[in-house]
Design an enzyme around this catalytic site. Structure first.
Site, short mmCIF file in Angstrom:
data_model
loop_
_atom_site.label_atom_id
_atom_site.label_comp_id
_atom_site.label_asym_id
_atom_site.label_seq_id
_atom_site.Cartn_x
_atom_site.Cartn_y
_atom_site.Cartn_z
N TYR A 1 23.31 41.22 39.83
CA TYR A 1 24.24 40.86 38.74
C TYR A 1 24.63 39.38 38.82
O TYR A 1 24.69 38.68 37.81
CB TYR A 1 25.50 41.73 38.81
CG TYR A 1 26.56 41.33 37.80
CD1 TYR A 1 26.31 41.42 36.43
CD2 TYR A 1 27.81 40.86 38.22
CE1 TYR A 1 27.28 41.05 35.51
CE2 TYR A 1 28.78 40.50 37.30
CZ TYR A 1 28.51 40.59 35.95
OH TYR A 1 29.47 40.22 35.04
N ARG B 1 22.52 33.12 32.94
CA ARG B 1 23.24 33.19 31.67
C ARG B 1 24.22 32.03 31.55
O ARG B 1 24.30 31.38 30.49
CB ARG B 1 23.97 34.53 31.58
CG ARG B 1 24.84 34.65 30.34
CD ARG B 1 25.42 36.04 30.20
NE ARG B 1 26.27 36.46 31.30
CZ ARG B 1 27.02 37.55 31.31
NH1 ARG B 1 26.99 38.38 30.26
NH2 ARG B 1 27.77 37.87 32.34
N TYR C 1 36.53 33.47 36.67
CA TYR C 1 36.56 34.21 37.95
C TYR C 1 36.26 33.24 39.09
O TYR C 1 35.38 32.38 38.95
CB TYR C 1 35.48 35.31 37.98
CG TYR C 1 35.78 36.59 37.23
CD1 TYR C 1 37.03 36.87 36.69
CD2 TYR C 1 34.76 37.54 37.09
CE1 TYR C 1 37.25 38.07 36.02
CE2 TYR C 1 34.99 38.74 36.41
CZ TYR C 1 36.23 39.00 35.89
OH TYR C 1 36.44 40.18 35.23
N ARG D 1 36.82 38.74 26.45
CA ARG D 1 37.25 40.15 26.53
C ARG D 1 37.07 40.88 25.21
O ARG D 1 36.94 42.10 25.18
CB ARG D 1 38.71 40.23 26.96
CG ARG D 1 38.99 39.63 28.32
CD ARG D 1 38.27 40.38 29.42
NE ARG D 1 38.44 39.71 30.71
CZ ARG D 1 37.82 40.12 31.82
NH1 ARG D 1 37.01 41.15 31.81
NH2 ARG D 1 38.01 39.46 32.95
N GLU E 1 33.70 52.18 33.23
CA GLU E 1 33.90 51.02 32.34
C GLU E 1 33.71 51.53 30.92
O GLU E 1 32.91 52.43 30.69
CB GLU E 1 32.85 49.95 32.68
CG GLU E 1 32.94 48.71 31.80
CD GLU E 1 31.98 47.60 32.26
OE1 GLU E 1 31.89 47.33 33.48
OE2 GLU E 1 31.31 47.02 31.39
C1 3EB Z 1 34.52 42.70 34.29
O1 3EB Z 1 35.55 42.77 33.62
C2 3EB Z 1 33.69 43.95 34.33
O2 3EB Z 1 28.73 40.36 32.61
O3 3EB Z 1 28.60 40.61 30.44
C3 3EB Z 1 32.40 43.57 31.64
C4 3EB Z 1 31.91 43.08 30.42
C5 3EB Z 1 31.80 43.19 32.80
C6 3EB Z 1 30.83 42.20 30.39
C7 3EB Z 1 29.11 40.86 31.53
C8 3EB Z 1 30.71 42.32 32.77
C9 3EB Z 1 30.24 41.82 31.57
O4 3EB Z 1 34.19 41.71 34.94
C10 3EB Z 1 32.26 43.71 34.13
#
Ligand code: 3EB
Length: 324
Positions: free
Chosen positions: A134, A141, A194, A207, A313
């Site tokens: 990942y 990306r 992050y 989001r 999720e």
């Molecule tokens: C998160 O909140 C959970 O890498 O495109 C959620 C939505 C998550 C999209 C992405 C990853 C992605 O980090 C994981």
């Protein structure tokens, strides 16, 4: 106007469909079938026979191919899908696939990407250099977004989740100059901020993304700030994740970002619930049926999730439900 519906895996797409994604037993490169871009993703689910997600717009639709991508569009909306073969290193191939996607949206003049999905094999495994797959994907990306999309409209709502297929399958939707707004959640650190401990490059997504009065909700899990909550506890993880969505789409969170009005969980439709352990299906089904509107379309997919400590999720599309 663009909309999706879930159907039987072999249901006809109907006239003027923009795309068909088959969540079932096989995966591979997207192809154009009867003029409709079609992507197969290997995802086990409760029904075992899987389902199709069919996207439709006003039409008429033109479809085509661009490098390894397939696409279809009408005057207002573009759908595009791609596939990155399985490999010990995803960074460069992901950067290239995303760079191609950004070149395509530029060339066809659909500069505003508003929703993306990424299905990643062995998502919690290690690549050839000991980096989690990942994180390897996120690195490619992120570089593509930095190099090739910085001028455009920011990072859209997305899902990044596991698949049982061999390569990365991805698809996205874009539009012309419509009102697209990316939304963050005040309970969560923006994913693109992050800290480094989650990987060399942060995940590139918002989001949620608002398109007119439709709010596309990204894959949402039990994360507060940037930290996973309730490792090993499905019910508590569900509760944080569902509260995250309720807050994201609610009037307070939207209002603080200059958007009038809000939605509730009862407005959510086209819901996908991803769960890690097959044995959790009865529990997640019960939780989902209690949380969402009885008329909402919900599908359940058993796959790995981007953080090894996440058990569930979910994602969906919020649109004010008519109260009749
Ligand atoms: C998160 O909140 C959970 O890498 O495109 C959620 C939505 C998550 C999209 C992405 C990853 C992605 O980090 C994981």
């Amino acid at each position: 106007m663009i909309e999706s519906r879930f159907a039987a895996p072999d249901a006809p797409s109907g006239d003027g469909a923009l795309a068909r994604i088959v969540f079932g037993a096989t995966s591979g490169r997207p192809v154009i079938e009867d003029g409709v871009p079609t992507l197969h993703l290997r995802m086990t689910d409760d029904a075992r026979e899987g389902f199709a997600e069919i996207w439709r717009s006003a039409g008429p639709v033109r479809s085509g191919a661009f490098n390894d991508l397939v696409f279809a569009h009408d005057d207002a909306f573009l759908f595009c899908a791609g596939y990155i073969p399985s490999s010990g290193r995803y960074t460069e191939a992901t950067r290239k696939a995303y760079a191609d996607a950004f070149a395509l949206v530029g060339e066809l003049n659909f500069p505003k990407i508003f929703r993306m999905w990424n299905f990643i094999p062995h998502i919690n495994g290690e690549n050839g250099e000991g980096l989690e797959v990942y994180r390897d994907f996120c690195r490619g990306r992120a570089v593509a977004f930095e190099q090739d999309y910085a001028h455009a409209s920011g990072m859209p709502a997305a899902t990044g989740i596991g698949t049982w297929g061999n390569g990365v399958g991805f698809y996205f939707l874009a539009c012309r100059e419509g009102a697209v707004r990316h939304i963050e959640n005040s309970r969560q650190t923006p994913a693109y901020e992050y800290p480094q401990r989650y990987g060399p490059k942060s995940p590139s997504f918002a989001r949620g993304t608002l398109l007119g009065d439709t709010l596309f909700v990204s894959g949402t899990a039990s994360i507060l700030g940037h930290e996973t909550m309730h490792e090993g506890d499905l019910e508590r993880q569900w509760s944080v994740a569902i509260s995250n969505i309720a807050h994201l789409i609610g009037a307070d969170n939207l209002g603080a970002q200059g958007v009038d009005g809000g939605y509730t969980l009862r407005d959510l439709d086209q819901i996908k619930v991803y769960y890690r352990h097959a044995a959790d299906l009865p529990a997640v089904t019960k939780l989902a049926q209690a949380a969402f509107h009885p008329d909402a379309s919900i599908r359940y997919l058993q796959v790995d999730i981007c953080r090894a400590d996440l058990l569930v999720e979910m994602e969906g599309i919020a649109l004010h439900r008519r109260s009749d």
